[in-house]
Design a protein around this motif. Structure first.
Motif, PDB file in Angstrom:
ATOM      1  N   PRO A  40       0.825  -1.201   0.000  1.00 54.75           N
ATOM      2  CA  PRO A  40       0.000   0.000   0.000  1.00 54.75           C
ATOM      3  C   PRO A  40       0.859   1.250   0.000  1.00 54.75           C
ATOM      4  O   PRO A  40       1.839   1.336   0.731  1.00 54.75           O
ATOM      5  N   THR A  41       0.497   2.211  -0.835  1.00 54.54           N
ATOM      6  CA  THR A  41       1.197   3.493  -0.836  1.00 54.54           C
ATOM      7  C   THR A  41       0.493   4.472   0.082  1.00 54.54           C
ATOM      8  O   THR A  41       1.071   5.449   0.512  1.00 54.54           O
ATOM      9  N   THR A  42      -0.762   4.216   0.403  1.00 59.96           N
ATOM     10  CA  THR A  42      -1.525   5.086   1.278  1.00 59.96           C
ATOM     11  C   THR A  42      -2.766   4.355   1.724  1.00 59.96           C
ATOM     12  O   THR A  42      -3.201   3.406   1.080  1.00 59.96           O
ATOM     13  N   THR A  43      -3.324   4.783   2.876  1.00 59.05           N
ATOM     14  CA  THR A  43      -4.596   4.211   3.303  1.00 59.05           C
ATOM     15  C   THR A  43      -5.757   5.041   2.785  1.00 59.05           C
ATOM     16  O   THR A  43      -6.904   4.758   3.093  1.00 59.05           O
ATOM     17  N   SER A  44      -5.473   6.056   1.997  1.00 59.14           N
ATOM     18  CA  SER A  44      -6.520   6.926   1.473  1.00 59.14           C
ATOM     19  C   SER A  44      -7.080   6.311   0.208  1.00 59.14           C
ATOM     20  O   SER A  44      -6.446   6.348  -0.841  1.00 59.14           O
ATOM     21  N   VAL A  45      -8.230   5.684   0.320  1.00 58.78           N
ATOM     22  CA  VAL A  45      -8.918   5.128  -0.840  1.00 58.78           C
ATOM     23  C   VAL A  45     -10.290   5.763  -0.915  1.00 58.78           C
ATOM     24  O   VAL A  45     -10.857   6.168   0.102  1.00 58.78           O
ATOM     25  N   PRO A  46     -10.868   5.882  -2.107  1.00 63.53           N
ATOM     26  CA  PRO A  46     -12.160   6.554  -2.231  1.00 63.53           C
ATOM     27  C   PRO A  46     -13.222   5.868  -1.374  1.00 63.53           C
ATOM     28  O   PRO A  46     -13.415   4.651  -1.459  1.00 63.53           O
ATOM     29  N   PRO A  47     -13.927   6.613  -0.532  1.00 60.14           N
ATOM     30  CA  PRO A  47     -14.989   6.012   0.280  1.00 60.14           C
ATOM     31  C   PRO A  47     -16.221   5.749  -0.563  1.00 60.14           C
ATOM     32  O   PRO A  47     -16.363   6.276  -1.670  1.00 60.14           O
ATOM     33  N   PRO A  48     -17.148   4.917  -0.065  1.00 59.33           N
ATOM     34  CA  PRO A  48     -18.399   4.701  -0.795  1.00 59.33           C
ATOM     35  C   PRO A  48     -19.146   6.021  -0.994  1.00 59.33           C
ATOM     36  O   PRO A  48     -19.123   6.908  -0.138  1.00 59.33           O
ATOM     37  N   ALA A  49     -19.785   6.137  -2.148  1.00 59.66           N
ATOM     38  CA  ALA A  49     -20.559   7.346  -2.428  1.00 59.66           C
ATOM     39  C   ALA A  49     -21.715   7.452  -1.437  1.00 59.66           C
ATOM     40  O   ALA A  49     -22.398   6.456  -1.165  1.00 59.66           O
ATOM     41  N   PRO A  50     -21.942   8.619  -0.885  1.00 59.41           N
ATOM     42  CA  PRO A  50     -23.032   8.769   0.089  1.00 59.41           C
ATOM     43  C   PRO A  50     -24.398   8.625  -0.561  1.00 59.41           C
ATOM     44  O   PRO A  50     -24.598   8.959  -1.731  1.00 59.41           O
ATOM     45  N   GLY A  51     -25.332   8.088   0.204  1.00 57.23           N
ATOM     46  CA  GLY A  51     -26.713   8.001  -0.240  1.00 57.23           C
ATOM     47  C   GLY A  51     -26.999   6.943  -1.281  1.00 57.23           C
ATOM     48  O   GLY A  51     -28.074   6.953  -1.893  1.00 57.23           O
ATOM     49  N   ARG A  52     -26.115   5.982  -1.476  1.00 58.28           N
ATOM     50  CA  ARG A  52     -26.315   4.962  -2.512  1.00 58.28           C
ATOM     51  C   ARG A  52     -27.384   3.967  -2.082  1.00 58.28           C
ATOM     52  O   ARG A  52     -27.433   3.520  -0.917  1.00 58.28           O
ATOM     53  N   GLU A  53     -28.247   3.605  -3.039  1.00 56.45           N
ATOM     54  CA  GLU A  53     -29.199   2.530  -2.811  1.00 56.45           C
ATOM     55  C   GLU A  53     -28.424   1.218  -2.654  1.00 56.45           C
ATOM     56  O   GLU A  53     -27.330   1.047  -3.212  1.00 56.45           O
ATOM     57  N   PRO A  54     -28.969   0.251  -1.900  1.00 52.14           N
ATOM     58  CA  PRO A  54     -28.188  -0.959  -1.591  1.00 52.14           C
ATOM     59  C   PRO A  54     -27.764  -1.755  -2.819  1.00 52.14           C
ATOM     60  O   PRO A  54     -26.664  -2.321  -2.836  1.00 52.14           O
ATOM     61  N   ASP A  55     -28.618  -1.839  -3.849  1.00 49.08           N
ATOM     62  CA  ASP A  55     -28.213  -2.610  -5.027  1.00 49.08           C
ATOM     63  C   ASP A  55     -27.047  -1.937  -5.746  1.00 49.08           C
ATOM     64  O   ASP A  55     -26.116  -2.604  -6.211  1.00 49.08           O
ATOM     65  N   LEU A  56     -27.061  -0.625  -5.822  1.00 52.16           N
ATOM     66  CA  LEU A  56     -25.961   0.094  -6.455  1.00 52.16           C
ATOM     67  C   LEU A  56     -24.700   0.023  -5.600  1.00 52.16           C
ATOM     68  O   LEU A  56     -23.579  -0.073  -6.114  1.00 52.16           O
ATOM     69  N   LEU A  57     -24.885   0.043  -4.285  1.00 55.32           N
ATOM     70  CA  LEU A  57     -23.738  -0.082  -3.392  1.00 55.32           C
ATOM     71  C   LEU A  57     -23.059  -1.438  -3.571  1.00 55.32           C
ATOM     72  O   LEU A  57     -21.822  -1.539  -3.528  1.00 55.32           O
ATOM     73  N   LEU A  58     -23.852  -2.490  -3.786  1.00 53.10           N
ATOM     74  CA  LEU A  58     -23.269  -3.818  -4.003  1.00 53.10           C
ATOM     75  C   LEU A  58     -22.428  -3.844  -5.273  1.00 53.10           C
ATOM     76  O   LEU A  58     -21.355  -4.456  -5.303  1.00 53.10           O
ATOM     77  N   ARG A  59     -22.892  -3.197  -6.322  1.00 50.81           N
ATOM     78  CA  ARG A  59     -22.101  -3.149  -7.554  1.00 50.81           C
ATOM     79  C   ARG A  59     -20.817  -2.351  -7.333  1.00 50.81           C
ATOM     80  O   ARG A  59     -19.752  -2.719  -7.856  1.00 50.81           O
ATOM     81  N   ASP A  60     -20.915  -1.280  -6.557  1.00 52.62           N
ATOM     82  CA  ASP A  60     -19.702  -0.529  -6.223  1.00 52.62           C
ATOM     83  C   ASP A  60     -18.732  -1.394  -5.414  1.00 52.62           C
ATOM     84  O   ASP A  60     -17.507  -1.325  -5.593  1.00 52.62           O
ATOM     85  N   PHE A  61     -19.285  -2.224  -4.530  1.00 57.04           N
ATOM     86  CA  PHE A  61     -18.458  -3.118  -3.716  1.00 57.04           C
ATOM     87  C   PHE A  61     -17.706  -4.125  -4.594  1.00 57.04           C
ATOM     88  O   PHE A  61     -16.506  -4.367  -4.391  1.00 57.04           O
ATOM     89  N   LEU A  62     -18.394  -4.695  -5.573  1.00 58.48           N
ATOM     90  CA  LEU A  62     -17.721  -5.631  -6.481  1.00 58.48           C
ATOM     91  C   LEU A  62     -16.599  -4.936  -7.247  1.00 58.48           C
ATOM     92  O   LEU A  62     -15.534  -5.513  -7.483  1.00 58.48           O
ATOM     93  N   ARG A  63     -16.838  -3.693  -7.621  1.00 58.31           N
ATOM     94  CA  ARG A  63     -15.806  -2.941  -8.330  1.00 58.31           C
ATOM     95  C   ARG A  63     -14.605  -2.695  -7.418  1.00 58.31           C
ATOM     96  O   ARG A  63     -13.451  -2.863  -7.820  1.00 58.31           O
ATOM     97  N   ALA A  64     -14.868  -2.327  -6.169  1.00 63.20           N
ATOM     98  CA  ALA A  64     -13.782  -2.079  -5.219  1.00 63.20           C
ATOM     99  C   ALA A  64     -13.025  -3.356  -4.877  1.00 63.20           C
ATOM    100  O   ALA A  64     -11.852  -3.312  -4.489  1.00 63.20           O
ATOM    101  N   SER A  65     -13.673  -4.494  -5.037  1.00 66.72           N
ATOM    102  CA  SER A  65     -13.049  -5.772  -4.693  1.00 66.72           C
ATOM    103  C   SER A  65     -11.938  -6.173  -5.652  1.00 66.72           C
ATOM    104  O   SER A  65     -11.297  -7.206  -5.450  1.00 66.72           O
ATOM    105  N   THR A  66     -11.713  -5.382  -6.678  1.00 58.59           N
ATOM    106  CA  THR A  66     -10.618  -5.677  -7.600  1.00 58.59           C
ATOM    107  C   THR A  66      -9.316  -5.008  -7.183  1.00 58.59           C
ATOM    108  O   THR A  66      -8.343  -5.052  -7.920  1.00 58.59           O
ATOM    109  N   ASP A  67      -9.281  -4.400  -6.016  1.00 59.89           N
ATOM    110  CA  ASP A  67      -8.058  -3.790  -5.494  1.00 59.89           C
ATOM    111  C   ASP A  67      -7.615  -4.568  -4.256  1.00 59.89           C
ATOM    112  O   ASP A  67      -8.252  -4.483  -3.209  1.00 59.89           O
TER     113      ASP A  67
END
Length: 590
Positions: A40-67
């Motif tokens: 890791p070069t930093t612990t600063s990673v983009p946080p989840p977007a605020p106010g996301r509906e749960p289904d959209l948050l899950l898709r964001d989670f899958l995207r983040a899971s590639t790091d």
């Protein structure tokens, strides 16, 4: 049989990506199973977007899971604190496509979704890719906490959507030494690293050794107890941008046993070809306990210094293209074809031909002229230019021969089930037929219709019941050979395979019985399947021959060539000069 849609989906190609973690200190970065932890070069990673509906948050989670950095820090931000503490991201790494996020239940503060997808593969320890297929399903429950939806219940392991996986990982090969010490053999791995971290990651993996399936078939000069002293730097000692642009690399190995000249050269070849094929340029300053690995190269090695072990070297350019035409072997020039001197050029009953890597010998399957159930085919081996061909064996069917690296033996499958080695004594020309233990291959299918040894002799690509497999070639302590751990690599091919050949040491070209995409290129680990152009071809494509620079095919009309150096937008099959309008089968060494 699967249709066009299946194969086009499979041909998106893979660039594997692994997932991230949250709320953990920088010092905590163990490697997950199937992932390579990036420093890791930093612990600063983009946080989840605020106010996301749960289904959209899950898709964001899958995207983040590639790091994968810092135990999936990016993905852990989508979890509740309790879920993050209990999530075993190292349990597995599954790659899927065609992801559906389906609601199962929802209340004001709790929601459960079912994720359904097609499983296409998974990553094992050390970035080893294993192709797979079948349905995938998992349930994930989210809760509303602090006004934001977060994942509170899910299974262990990491799930990655393939398009995101492709964006985050690169396929790089480690190189080990073939048993004879003549060349290096690729061991593909998928890594997630920035270019300046790649050298350190690859050298660490190289020291760990080959994957389990390959280990019995290769050697390594980086044995147990070897490590790297200090950081890997540029050749002049700079520690920044290592492996980026010019400046080379400097590696100081600790714990190397005393090595002779040949062993030092093999070690250098392992390191240099591993780095060079990962786009890390030389000079390569290699040290052992602070001293030059070889006093001849105090300022570093180049690829030219290990060119004799170049994994991409090919003999086809010097020997030239040949073809099977009218039952005999002919050499091909731009002006036409000429029967080769000797028995193979004079023959009129040959079904298939293979030239040795040095072009001095030929092996062929000939028609006996006898009707079934008598033996209708026989295998012949002899000099390319003159002399007579020795009859080795007969059978109801014999696959086209394929030469071992030493050019002293030919392999083939007889009657669809029995694999044999035919050894030719260099002095006398006498041949001996020896069985190859192919029990593991027979366990996956009934009929072997094509078999090709890789140019390094360590793998065999086969068509078994129309499906494409790669097995590892292992020589036992008693001198006998076996084909071990056959793995299907062209999952989702969609149509039966008709013919195959090795393009590079880690890619296979396959002709399939389909009119839309008749020829594909497949990675040896099954992680990629890419459609080759179909322009100018008239299916069926009945035969394929390949080298590192070109592919040749025979279709229903003629012989065509695809030049790998052509620009992507201008890459199409061109009829081979000298074979224009002729029905023939291309023949390259091997």
């Amino acid at each position: 049989m699967r249709g066009t849609k299946t194969i086009l989906t499979a041909m998106l190609g893979l660039t594997v990506a692994v997932s991230g973690c949250a709320s953990l200190p920088d010092s905590s970065s163990p490697q997950a199973v199937g992932t390579i932890a990036r420093e890791p070069t930093t612990t600063s990673v983009p946080p989840p977007a605020p106010g996301r509906e749960p289904d959209l948050l899950l898709r964001d989670f899958l995207r983040a899971s590639t790091d994968p950095a810092n135990r999936h820090l990016a993905a852990r931000q989508f979890l509740t604190a309790d879920m993050s503490a209990g999530w075993d991201d190292a349990a597995s790494a599954t790659i899927v496509d065609k992801v559906d996020v389906l609601p199962e239940s929802r209340s004001a503060e709790r929601a459960t979704y079912v994720i359904r997808a097609n499983r296409v593969g998974h990553l094992e320890e050390g970035g080893v890719y294993r192709a797979d297929e079948g349905p995938f399903e998992t349930r994930i429950t989210l809760v509303l906490t602090g006004g934001e939806w977060r994942i509170d219940e899910m299974g262990p392991g990491v799930v990655m959507d393939r398009p995101q996986f492709l964006n985050g990982y690169q396929r790089r090969s480690l190189y080990f030494v073939d048993p004879s010490g003549r060349t290096v053999v690729p061991d593909p791995r998928w890594i997630a690293a920035t270019q300046d971290q790649t050298a350190a990651q690859l050298i660490d993996l190289l020291i760990e050794g080959p994957k389990a399936a390959l280990a019995p078939a290769v050697r390594t000069e980086l044995g147990s107890g070897v490590s790297v002293r200090g950081p890997i730097t540029k050749a002049d000692g700079r520690t920044t941008q290592v492996g980026v642009g010019l400046g080379g690399v400097r590696i100081d190995f600790l714990g190397l046993k005393p090595l002779g000249k040949e062993s030092r050269e093999m070690l250098a070849a392992q390191v240099i070809w591993t780095l060079a094929n990962a786009e890390i340029t030389g000079p390569y300053v290699l040290l052992a306990d602070g001293q030059p690995l070889d006093e001849r190269f105090p300022n570093g090695w180049t690829t030219a210094d290990v060119a004799s072990m170049n994994p991409l070297a090919t003999s086809s350019a010097t020997i030239g293209l040949h073809a099977l035409r009218g039952g005999g072997l002919v050499s091909v020039a731009e002006t036409g074809v000429t029967p080769v001197p000797g028995a193979f050029g004079a023959a009129t009953n040959l079904r298939s031909v293979a030239l040795s890597h040095d072009g001095e010998l030929a092996a062929a399957v000939a028609d006996t002229g006898r009707p079934a159930p008598e033996a209708t085919a026989e295998l012949l081996i002899g000099p390319y230019r003159d002399g007579t061909a020795a009859r080795a064996l007969q059978g109801e069917s014999i696959t086209r021969p394929t030469w071992a690296l030493d050019d002293n033996s030919v392999w083939a499958a007889v009657n669809g089930t029995n694999v044999v080695r035919v050894v030719r004594e260099p002095g006398t020309g006498r041949v001996t037929v020896l069985p190859v233990d192919a029990g593991s291959v027979r366990a996956v299918g009934n009929v072997i219709s094509d078999l090709r040894l890789s140019r390094d002799g360590v793998r065999a690509a086969m068509i078994v019941d129309g499906r494409v497999y790669v097995a590892v070639v292992v020589q036992k302590s008693n001198g006998e050979f076996s084909l071990t751990t056959p793995r299907e690599i062209a999952i989702g091919l969609g149509s039966p395979a008709l013919s195959l050949d090795w393009s590079t040491p880690d890619t296979v070209v396959v002709a399939r019985s389909a009119s839309d995409v008749p020829v594909v290129q497949v990675a040896v680990d099954g992680s990629r399947m890419d459609a080759l152009p179909s322009r100018n071809l008239t299916p069926p494509v009945v035969a394929v021959e390949a080298s590192t620079t070109s592919e040749f095919v025979a279709d229903s009309r003629a012989v065509f060539q695809l030049n790998n150096a052509d620009p992507a937008g201008d890459r199409y099959w061109r009829e081979v000069p000298g074979l224009t309008g002729l029905q023939a089968v291309p023949v390259l060494p091997g």
